[in-house]
Design an enzyme around this catalytic site. Sequence first.
Site, PDB file in Angstrom:
ATOM      1  N   CYS A  46      14.856 -12.613  -8.730  1.00 16.04           N
ATOM      2  CA  CYS A  46      16.298 -12.771  -8.617  1.00 16.04           C
ATOM      3  C   CYS A  46      16.892 -11.407  -8.256  1.00 16.04           C
ATOM      4  O   CYS A  46      16.585 -10.410  -8.922  1.00 16.04           O
ATOM      5  CB  CYS A  46      16.889 -13.269  -9.929  1.00 16.04           C
ATOM      6  N   ASP A  53      11.679 -15.881  -9.951  1.00 15.04           N
ATOM      7  CA  ASP A  53      12.066 -17.197  -9.452  1.00 15.04           C
ATOM      8  C   ASP A  53      10.808 -17.854  -8.907  1.00 15.04           C
ATOM      9  O   ASP A  53       9.960 -17.188  -8.312  1.00 15.04           O
ATOM     10  CB  ASP A  53      13.093 -17.072  -8.322  1.00 15.04           C
ATOM     11  N   VAL A  68      -1.030 -19.004  12.994  1.00 16.87           N
ATOM     12  CA  VAL A  68      -1.012 -17.937  11.998  1.00 16.87           C
ATOM     13  C   VAL A  68      -2.284 -18.071  11.155  1.00 16.87           C
ATOM     14  O   VAL A  68      -2.679 -19.175  10.775  1.00 16.87           O
ATOM     15  CB  VAL A  68       0.263 -17.960  11.121  1.00 16.87           C
ATOM     16  N   SER A  70      -4.488 -17.997   7.941  1.00 14.73           N
ATOM     17  CA  SER A  70      -4.076 -18.388   6.592  1.00 14.73           C
ATOM     18  C   SER A  70      -4.185 -17.271   5.556  1.00 14.73           C
ATOM     19  O   SER A  70      -3.345 -17.178   4.664  1.00 14.73           O
ATOM     20  CB  SER A  70      -4.855 -19.613   6.126  1.00 14.73           C
ATOM     21  N   HIS A  87      17.475 -17.331  -2.917  1.00 14.70           N
ATOM     22  CA  HIS A  87      16.602 -18.396  -2.406  1.00 14.70           C
ATOM     23  C   HIS A  87      16.808 -18.636  -0.917  1.00 14.70           C
ATOM     24  O   HIS A  87      15.842 -18.821  -0.167  1.00 14.70           O
ATOM     25  CB  HIS A  87      16.859 -19.709  -3.151  1.00 14.70           C
ATOM     26  N   GLU A  88      18.055 -18.638  -0.491  1.00 13.74           N
ATOM     27  CA  GLU A  88      18.373 -18.898   0.910  1.00 13.74           C
ATOM     28  C   GLU A  88      17.788 -17.813   1.811  1.00 13.74           C
ATOM     29  O   GLU A  88      17.202 -18.096   2.863  1.00 13.74           O
ATOM     30  CB  GLU A  88      19.895 -18.971   1.102  1.00 13.74           C
TER      31      GLU A  88
END
Length: 148
Positions: A46, A53, A68, A70, A87-88
Amino acid sequence: MDVLHLGQSSALPANPEAAVLDYPPNPRPGAIYLVRFTCPEFTSLCPVTGAPDFAHIVIEYVPDENIVESKALKLFLGAFRNHAGFHEDVTVGIGQRLVAEMKPKWLRIGGYWYPRGGIPIDVFWQSGPVPEGLWLPDQGVPTYRGRG
């Protein structure tokens, strides 16, 4: 094909910006197919409290010239453990970086974040319209219903 991580011992990057992703050639160029990575134990911090989070991240893409690798992706995602971000920002930032570097035909990311302050936050982003002819299954992550 030169790859930095596959078959090598690789340390977890200090932060997402320091992570180097590998993009080998697409083994099936010209085919319209979906690649899905699921990270059910994703962690970041956070940006206000510094508390961890947790999220279930699903990344899906249609390759163009490259895919890509892994292990490199796993190291990149692991580098968020010490990264503070909303989060966004985290969810969309992961998708935008992959699109900018890999240049897939299409990519979407779903960030299914566990509750913060009693409210789960889900963040979704995609690079554009779904390619015609693509079989696009559901991401398979139910909406948050607690632990019952």
